[in-house]
Write a protein that holds these residues in place. Sequence first.
Motif, PDB file in Angstrom:
ATOM      1  N   LEU A   1       0.832  -1.196   0.000  1.00  0.00           N
ATOM      2  CA  LEU A   1       0.000   0.000   0.000  1.00  0.00           C
ATOM      3  C   LEU A   1       0.869   1.249   0.000  1.00  0.00           C
ATOM      4  CD1 LEU A   1      -2.771   1.410   0.285  1.00  0.00           C
ATOM      5  CD2 LEU A   1      -2.385   1.362   2.740  1.00  0.00           C
ATOM      6  N   ARG A   2       1.905   1.262   0.831  1.00  0.00           N
ATOM      7  CA  ARG A   2       2.784   2.424   0.909  1.00  0.00           C
ATOM      8  C   ARG A   2       3.483   2.681  -0.429  1.00  0.00           C
ATOM      9  NH1 ARG A   2       4.639   4.864   5.589  1.00  0.00           N
ATOM     10  NH2 ARG A   2       2.837   5.222   6.933  1.00  0.00           N
ATOM     11  N   ARG A   3       3.896   1.613  -1.094  1.00  0.00           N
ATOM     12  CA  ARG A   3       4.540   1.802  -2.398  1.00  0.00           C
ATOM     13  C   ARG A   3       3.549   2.378  -3.416  1.00  0.00           C
ATOM     14  NH1 ARG A   3       6.731  -3.502  -0.983  1.00  0.00           N
ATOM     15  NH2 ARG A   3       8.859  -3.212  -0.228  1.00  0.00           N
ATOM     16  N   THR A   4       2.303   1.947  -3.303  1.00  0.00           N
ATOM     17  CA  THR A   4       1.258   2.523  -4.150  1.00  0.00           C
ATOM     18  C   THR A   4       1.072   3.997  -3.823  1.00  0.00           C
ATOM     19  OG1 THR A   4       0.098   0.416  -4.384  1.00  0.00           O
ATOM     20  CG2 THR A   4      -1.195   2.415  -4.738  1.00  0.00           C
ATOM     21  N   GLU A   5       1.029   4.325  -2.544  1.00  0.00           N
ATOM     22  CA  GLU A   5       0.824   5.708  -2.129  1.00  0.00           C
ATOM     23  C   GLU A   5       1.983   6.606  -2.547  1.00  0.00           C
ATOM     24  OE1 GLU A   5      -1.998   5.541   1.816  1.00  0.00           O
ATOM     25  OE2 GLU A   5       0.129   5.065   2.087  1.00  0.00           O
ATOM     26  N   SER A   6       3.200   6.059  -2.605  1.00  0.00           N
ATOM     27  CA  SER A   6       4.350   6.880  -2.975  1.00  0.00           C
ATOM     28  C   SER A   6       4.176   7.470  -4.370  1.00  0.00           C
ATOM     29  CB  SER A   6       5.637   6.055  -2.906  1.00  0.00           C
ATOM     30  OG  SER A   6       5.700   5.106  -3.952  1.00  0.00           O
TER      31      SER A   6
ATOM     32  N   ASP B   1      -6.912   3.122  -8.340  1.00  0.00           N
ATOM     33  CA  ASP B   1      -7.556   4.220  -7.632  1.00  0.00           C
ATOM     34  C   ASP B   1      -8.882   3.826  -6.991  1.00  0.00           C
ATOM     35  OD1 ASP B   1      -6.994   6.974  -6.959  1.00  0.00           O
ATOM     36  OD2 ASP B   1      -8.846   7.468  -8.010  1.00  0.00           O
ATOM     37  N   SER B   2      -9.691   3.032  -7.706  1.00  0.00           N
ATOM     38  CA  SER B   2     -10.991   2.662  -7.138  1.00  0.00           C
ATOM     39  C   SER B   2     -10.804   1.815  -5.875  1.00  0.00           C
ATOM     40  CB  SER B   2     -11.833   1.912  -8.159  1.00  0.00           C
ATOM     41  OG  SER B   2     -11.167   0.739  -8.591  1.00  0.00           O
ATOM     42  N   ASP B   3      -9.849   0.871  -5.924  1.00  0.00           N
ATOM     43  CA  ASP B   3      -9.564   0.063  -4.737  1.00  0.00           C
ATOM     44  C   ASP B   3      -9.009   0.922  -3.612  1.00  0.00           C
ATOM     45  OD1 ASP B   3     -10.399  -2.299  -5.853  1.00  0.00           O
ATOM     46  OD2 ASP B   3      -8.419  -2.871  -6.580  1.00  0.00           O
ATOM     47  N   TYR B   4      -8.136   1.855  -3.984  1.00  0.00           N
ATOM     48  CA  TYR B   4      -7.532   2.700  -2.948  1.00  0.00           C
ATOM     49  C   TYR B   4      -8.582   3.563  -2.269  1.00  0.00           C
ATOM     50  CZ  TYR B   4      -4.584   5.939  -0.456  1.00  0.00           C
ATOM     51  OH  TYR B   4      -4.005   6.677   0.557  1.00  0.00           O
ATOM     52  N   ARG B   5      -9.523   4.101  -3.050  1.00  0.00           N
ATOM     53  CA  ARG B   5     -10.552   4.956  -2.449  1.00  0.00           C
ATOM     54  C   ARG B   5     -11.432   4.165  -1.477  1.00  0.00           C
ATOM     55  NH1 ARG B   5     -11.843  10.052  -4.513  1.00  0.00           N
ATOM     56  NH2 ARG B   5     -10.501  10.729  -6.208  1.00  0.00           N
TER      57      ARG B   5
ATOM     58  N   GLN C   1      -9.290   3.831   1.496  1.00  0.00           N
ATOM     59  CA  GLN C   1      -9.163   5.132   2.152  1.00  0.00           C
ATOM     60  C   GLN C   1     -10.377   5.433   3.032  1.00  0.00           C
ATOM     61  OE1 GLN C   1      -9.014   8.379  -0.657  1.00  0.00           O
ATOM     62  NE2 GLN C   1      -7.651   9.592   0.636  1.00  0.00           N
ATOM     63  N   LYS C   2     -11.563   5.151   2.505  1.00  0.00           N
ATOM     64  CA  LYS C   2     -12.789   5.426   3.254  1.00  0.00           C
ATOM     65  C   LYS C   2     -12.946   4.478   4.436  1.00  0.00           C
ATOM     66  CE  LYS C   2     -17.747   6.188   2.640  1.00  0.00           C
ATOM     67  NZ  LYS C   2     -18.872   6.227   1.660  1.00  0.00           N
ATOM     68  N   GLU C   3     -12.683   3.177   4.193  1.00  0.00           N
ATOM     69  CA  GLU C   3     -12.807   2.208   5.279  1.00  0.00           C
ATOM     70  C   GLU C   3     -11.725   2.411   6.326  1.00  0.00           C
ATOM     71  OE1 GLU C   3     -15.354   0.085   5.713  1.00  0.00           O
ATOM     72  OE2 GLU C   3     -16.154   1.203   4.003  1.00  0.00           O
ATOM     73  N   ALA C   4     -10.509   2.715   5.867  1.00  0.00           N
ATOM     74  CA  ALA C   4      -9.414   2.952   6.812  1.00  0.00           C
ATOM     75  C   ALA C   4      -9.678   4.198   7.643  1.00  0.00           C
ATOM     76  CB  ALA C   4      -8.093   3.090   6.062  1.00  0.00           C
TER      77      ALA C   4
END
Length: 393
Positions: free
Chosen positions: A68-73, A252-256, A259-262
């Motif tokens: 996840l962090r690598r994706t966020e970078s 992006d759709s998975d991340y959102r 993001q909302k659940e987290a």
Amino acid sequence: MQILRYFILLTFLVSCAFTPTLTSYSYSELSSLGANISASLDVNIEEFDPGLDGDSDTWKAKGIWPELRRTESRRFAYKLKEAFEKTNLFGNAFITPKGDYLADIVIEGSIIVSNGEDLHLQISAKDSSNRSFINKTYKHRVKEEFYSNQRNKDSDAYDPLMRAIVGDVIKHLSRNDLQSISKITELRYATQLNQENFSDSLKLSSRGTYSLNFIPASDDPDFINAQNIRSKDLNFRDQIQSQYKGFLSQVDSDYRIWQKEAFKISKRKREAEQAATGAAIAGVFLAIASAYAASESYSSGNYYDTGPVWGTLGAAALISQSMESKDEAKRLTANINQISASLDSQVAPTVIEFEGKALKFEGTIESQFKNWKAYLNDYFEEQNKINKEIEVL
């Protein structure tokens, strides 16, 4: 009475233990801030450092999922790129991997905290004169009403932080000579390609900053060639942005969703930790107050006052509550990791037209950039040889 004052003060401090403040802007406000910016400067944003220091046990203890962090970078770098572009004040905004890629403005970032509710980014920025003008940590806490407001449907919860960074860059540029920044970029690029011809064009101070010394003639063939090469380099950077855009469109759709659940889980986790801390402090103070009251009762001869006994029992119950809240906090951290487990990335080859040839660069984005730079250096050397042969004739 004194104990009560301390208790009220500490309870207040616990409830306000962490409330990040951020000076953000709307895009219309950013445009107003940049009213004096007349030059179209390029911004280079390096992929953010994901903050994966230590080993996997360290990441687990901090509640960090490495994929996840690598994706966020990359995602955060792309969101910052979009924020620059939406101001319409800049020429181009590029994302590049780690490394020295010249631009009028270069921005580096590190992810310090990212858990859905809180985002902390350490940001540094410098212009092409090598003067650093930002070196600070930006902190943003997402408010619960963000997700309940329908107007935020197409917005990102972290947009205010990105706009805050852009605002600080604009404020710096509004106080500087933008034409000089742009010209220093051109000359530093030319010097990289041809040290012999352009090394005296810039002054380098003892602090490592550059200033203009002389500007080559507009018809200088080596300078014209360097400008042409730089134009092709910027074109390559522009084309490779599609790799980042494609990567983001896949995740992006998975991340959102994450993001909302987290956000919900992180908010509950924080509240549980605050409740645990508050309960522990309350328990300690009740225990102290009970002991104090007991001593007062005995000293006054009131052996039948049961208040101190109930106070001690209350303290034990609150300390127990504290432990239960910490267990809940650990469970919620594990949930964050589980939600984040499925994100990954793939990088496709880049194909670019150059001097009538279709060049293909494969591998990671970083290796594609390295191979591209090597190709440009070889091309420039070849052009220099041709120019010198022409001069001899």
